[in-house]
Design an enzyme around this catalytic site. Structure first.
Site, short mmCIF file in Angstrom:
data_model
loop_
_atom_site.label_atom_id
_atom_site.label_comp_id
_atom_site.label_asym_id
_atom_site.label_seq_id
_atom_site.Cartn_x
_atom_site.Cartn_y
_atom_site.Cartn_z
N SER A 16 30.37 40.37 -16.23
CA SER A 16 30.13 41.81 -16.35
C SER A 16 28.69 42.10 -16.76
CB SER A 16 31.08 42.39 -17.39
OG SER A 16 30.88 41.73 -18.63
N TYR A 47 33.16 45.55 -19.63
CA TYR A 47 34.41 45.57 -18.88
C TYR A 47 35.62 45.63 -19.81
CZ TYR A 47 32.84 44.48 -14.09
OH TYR A 47 32.30 44.53 -12.84
N GLY A 48 35.46 45.01 -20.98
CA GLY A 48 36.61 44.74 -21.84
C GLY A 48 37.28 45.97 -22.42
N CYS A 78 33.21 35.52 -16.70
CA CYS A 78 33.73 36.61 -17.54
C CYS A 78 35.20 36.35 -17.89
CB CYS A 78 33.59 37.91 -16.78
SG CYS A 78 34.16 39.33 -17.69
N THR A 80 37.20 38.40 -19.37
CA THR A 80 37.98 39.60 -19.07
C THR A 80 38.45 39.56 -17.62
OG1 THR A 80 36.64 40.77 -20.69
CG2 THR A 80 37.91 42.12 -19.18
N CYS A 192 34.66 35.21 -24.90
CA CYS A 192 33.85 36.19 -24.15
C CYS A 192 32.51 35.51 -23.95
CB CYS A 192 33.69 37.47 -24.95
SG CYS A 192 32.42 38.57 -24.30
N THR A 193 32.00 35.57 -22.73
CA THR A 193 30.78 34.82 -22.42
C THR A 193 29.57 35.25 -23.23
OG1 THR A 193 30.58 36.35 -20.61
CG2 THR A 193 31.20 34.08 -20.07
N HIS A 194 29.63 36.45 -23.76
CA HIS A 194 28.48 36.89 -24.55
C HIS A 194 28.37 36.14 -25.88
CE1 HIS A 194 28.51 40.13 -21.66
NE2 HIS A 194 27.36 40.55 -22.14
#
Ligand code: DGL
Length: 276
Positions: A16, A47-48, A78, A80, A192-194
């Protein structure tokens, strides 16, 4: 007709936003000769916090873009989107690897009894992580999950900025303290990839807490697939990374440098899907 892939076909990575840079970085480290095409939907992050149908529509738009690029494998970085992978995977003709399955695979090798997962609200509400972890865990595990409404957005826009990182730390305390200090989780999946982009900060706040980053597992699963399919690019060739975003090109170029992606051959704008 399905495209015919070969070793020189690119590998797609989507997210995202910039979070999937953590996956692109893991692939660059493990498979430096591969040619990566990254797509981040900067116009629509986060997105989440969206409903499922909207996430599926936005994800399918990205899948179609990467299908046009004839990728030989698609890394759905992602988490999500990984929760709705069954509603998206038919939009590409190559195999897909998703972050949630990779995270669950990584947990299955650990000797722990209580696992924590932090993720977006959508991933948390979907129960996707607990289900997949428990589905393949031979022994009884307790999986605790926590949905963080603001953390991905805070990381996306504050990386490298000390003031902004203070906000990231405050948010981490708010979301993660109870699982660490009250529930005594033995490891934490960065769902979460972040979040792996601020793993140094998480390690500083919770010293000794093992962190599971699905990115490493995804890169290894990609290597195994490319090897057994004879699609691994010649290791003597230089790799590439071409980034496309529906968001701010300059911000993506800056973030790519900040997270240590190398090389970054181009960063280009691509128009977002209209949500009307
Ligand atoms: N990076 C995405 C993930 O892994 C989430 C960020 C968002 O909410 O868009 O779930």
């Amino acid at each position: 007709m399905n495209p015919v892939f070969d070793a020189n076909s690119p590998v797609g990575v989507l997210d995202s936003g910039i979070g999937g840079f953590s996956v692109a970085r893991a692939v660059q480290q493990l498979l430096p000769a591969e040619q990566l095409i990254y797509f981040g939907d900067g116009a629509h992050i986060p997105y989440g916090n969206h409903p499922e149908d909207k996430i599926v529509a936005m994800a399918r738009y990205m899948f179609s873009f990467l299908e046009q690029k004839q990728v030989k494998a698609l890394l759905v970085a992602c988490n999500t989107i990984s929760c709705v992978i069954d509603r998206c995977a038919d939009a590409v003709s190559c195999p897909t690897f998703n972050a949630v399955q990779a995270g669950a695979n990584a947990v299955s090798r650990l000797d722990v009894e209580k696992v924590g997962v932090i993720s977006t609200v959508f991933t948390h509400n979907s129960r996707c992580y607990p289900q997949r972890i428990l589905a393949q865990s031979p022994k009884k595990l307790v999986v605790l999950s926590c949905g963080c409404p603001d953390l991905a957005r805070l990381v996306e826009h504050n990386l490298g900025d000390p003031g902004g990182m203070a906000a990231v730390e405050a948010d981490l305390h708010q979301e993660l303290d109870h699982m660490v200090y009250d529930d005594h989780i033995q490891c934490c999946v960065l769902g979460c990839t972040h979040y792996p982009l601020v793993s140094d900060t998480i390690e500083k706040l919770y010293p000794g807490l093992p962190l599971i980053d699905p990115a490493q597992q995804m890169a290894q699963e990609l290597r195994a697939y490319l090897t057994r399919s004879d699609l691994l690019r010649n290791a003597g060739l230089p790799g590439r990374l071409d980034v496309f975003t529906t968001g701010d090109v300059d911000e993506y170029a800056l973030r790519a440098r900040q997270v240590g992606l190398d090389p970054v051959n181009s960063v280009s704008y691509y128009p977002p899907m209209s949500l009307d």
